[in-house]
Design a protein around this motif. Sequence first.
Motif, short mmCIF file in Angstrom:
data_model
loop_
_atom_site.label_atom_id
_atom_site.label_comp_id
_atom_site.label_asym_id
_atom_site.label_seq_id
_atom_site.Cartn_x
_atom_site.Cartn_y
_atom_site.Cartn_z
N UNK A 249 28.40 35.67 36.99
CA UNK A 249 28.23 35.82 38.01
C UNK A 249 27.96 37.28 38.94
N UNK A 250 27.77 37.41 39.98
CA UNK A 250 26.75 38.28 40.22
C UNK A 250 27.98 38.92 41.29
N UNK A 251 28.87 37.74 41.82
CA UNK A 251 29.86 38.51 43.26
C UNK A 251 31.56 38.99 42.20
N UNK A 252 31.23 38.78 40.59
CA UNK A 252 32.56 39.22 40.04
C UNK A 252 32.68 40.38 39.59
N UNK A 253 33.33 41.54 40.66
CA UNK A 253 32.93 42.92 40.35
C UNK A 253 33.76 43.18 39.00
N UNK A 254 35.71 42.64 38.93
CA UNK A 254 36.50 42.87 38.00
C UNK A 254 36.98 41.89 38.00
N UNK A 255 37.58 41.48 35.96
CA UNK A 255 38.63 40.38 36.13
C UNK A 255 39.98 41.51 35.36
N UNK A 256 40.98 41.02 35.83
CA UNK A 256 41.86 41.11 35.26
C UNK A 256 43.25 40.43 34.62
N UNK A 257 43.45 40.66 33.31
CA UNK A 257 44.64 39.24 33.10
C UNK A 257 46.27 40.17 32.58
N UNK A 258 47.31 39.20 33.38
CA UNK A 258 48.77 39.98 33.82
C UNK A 258 49.41 38.86 33.91
N UNK A 259 50.91 39.71 32.79
CA UNK A 259 51.67 38.66 32.00
C UNK A 259 53.01 38.50 33.23
N UNK A 260 52.43 39.71 34.11
CA UNK A 260 53.62 39.52 35.50
C UNK A 260 53.36 39.65 37.05
N UNK A 261 53.77 39.11 37.76
CA UNK A 261 53.37 39.23 39.33
C UNK A 261 52.99 40.46 39.83
N UNK A 262 54.73 41.56 39.05
CA UNK A 262 54.01 42.63 39.86
C UNK A 262 53.12 43.59 39.80
N UNK A 263 52.48 43.45 38.66
CA UNK A 263 51.42 44.06 38.04
C UNK A 263 49.99 43.30 39.11
N UNK A 264 50.19 42.26 38.53
CA UNK A 264 48.91 41.01 38.94
C UNK A 264 49.32 40.88 41.04
N UNK A 265 50.43 41.43 41.45
CA UNK A 265 49.28 41.62 42.84
C UNK A 265 49.61 42.84 43.56
N UNK A 266 49.10 43.40 42.85
CA UNK A 266 48.26 45.21 43.61
C UNK A 266 47.83 45.15 44.01
N UNK A 267 48.00 45.31 45.21
CA UNK A 267 46.69 45.79 46.27
C UNK A 267 45.61 44.07 47.00
#
Length: 333
Positions: A62-80
């Motif tokens: 996908x050209x629009x998908x600049x970044x993917x990150x995986x998280x097992x907790x919301x504190x890191x997953x919700x950053x920014x």
Amino acid sequence: MKKPLRIAVTGAAGNISYTLLFKLAAGEFLGVDQPIALQLVDIPQGMKALKGVAMELLDCGFPLLAEISLHDNPEEGFKDIDYAFLVGSRPRGPGMERADLMAANAEIFARQGKALNDFANPAVRVLVVGNPCNTNALIAQRNAPDLDSSQFTAMTRLDHNRTIGQLGQKLGVNPMGLTGLVVWGNHSPTMYPGLENAEALGMDVLDQIEDDWYKNTMIPTVQKRGAEIIGARGASSAASAAQAALDHMRDWALGSDDIVSMAVYSDGSYNVPEGLIFSFPCICQFGNWKIVQGMELSDFGVAAVQANVDELQGEMDMVKHLLPESKPAQVKN
Ligand code: NAI
């Protein structure tokens, strides 16, 4: 190239997300000139499957998908993050009472509300899909004291779209020709698909359908559609739920052409107690939603709305130990 907008999706290894993520990455949410970063959140046991989903996303190029990150907790997953699709929730296990289910989810959404408060972009827009979605959204909102009440919504758009599907089929009208219908209340079998203001190609819908079909066929069909799909497919609605989540957030972010059903923070409109997350007729403009005032409700509709108020107040009572003291309403819209 624009700066990527950050989108968190919880329950990212689950069924709904398996459709939703690919639509987001394809540009169906924010348009084909807006890059995105996907912050995928699941529980630790879901991480292996989530890696597989991330591999497939990568494999689409996908050209629009600049970044993917995986998280097992919301504190890191919700950053920014700029947008949150809160899809993951605890399903009802064997022997689990409704109150236990509410309490288990209340803990999840209290933590997620705090994480949104502390780590997300302060302008984050949140959609709760995971059930019981209205009360889960209420809990998240009440645990995010620095965010505005209007930033938290829950999904009744699938019920809205299901109503359009039923009516379109009955009247032989394209969904585009159907306007003004509203699903009121809770995302539960108590919801009220109201047609008092609905029009098909500019003509009153209620003049074109029999009262008996409306009350004894259409309403129960919409209310019980989730169970009917499980019965037929052996699995719960996933693609239609993903489409509805996308419709809800796209309209909120970019504007809605017509009245849409969104479960939002009640300001007391239509005698719904302030503070409940309740599905109302909404219109979206400039990134904000607004409850449409002055919609007609029949006596039947008023009673149905009240049944939803009673149900949601009952749900709130079950989780009140997890609700911090009420914060003042701050609806900016
Ligand atoms: P699923 O069971 O396939 O996936 C749920 C995912 O959430 C799993 O990967 C699970 O590990 C994850 N999860 C559980 N707890 C989590 C947590 N605390 N944080 C992050 N992830 C967590 O379920 P499916 O089919 O994707 O449905 C998800 C939810 O959406 C369910 O609660 C379902 O009832 C609800 N739903 C709501 C609709 C609506 O109209 N509001 C329509 C259809 C489904």
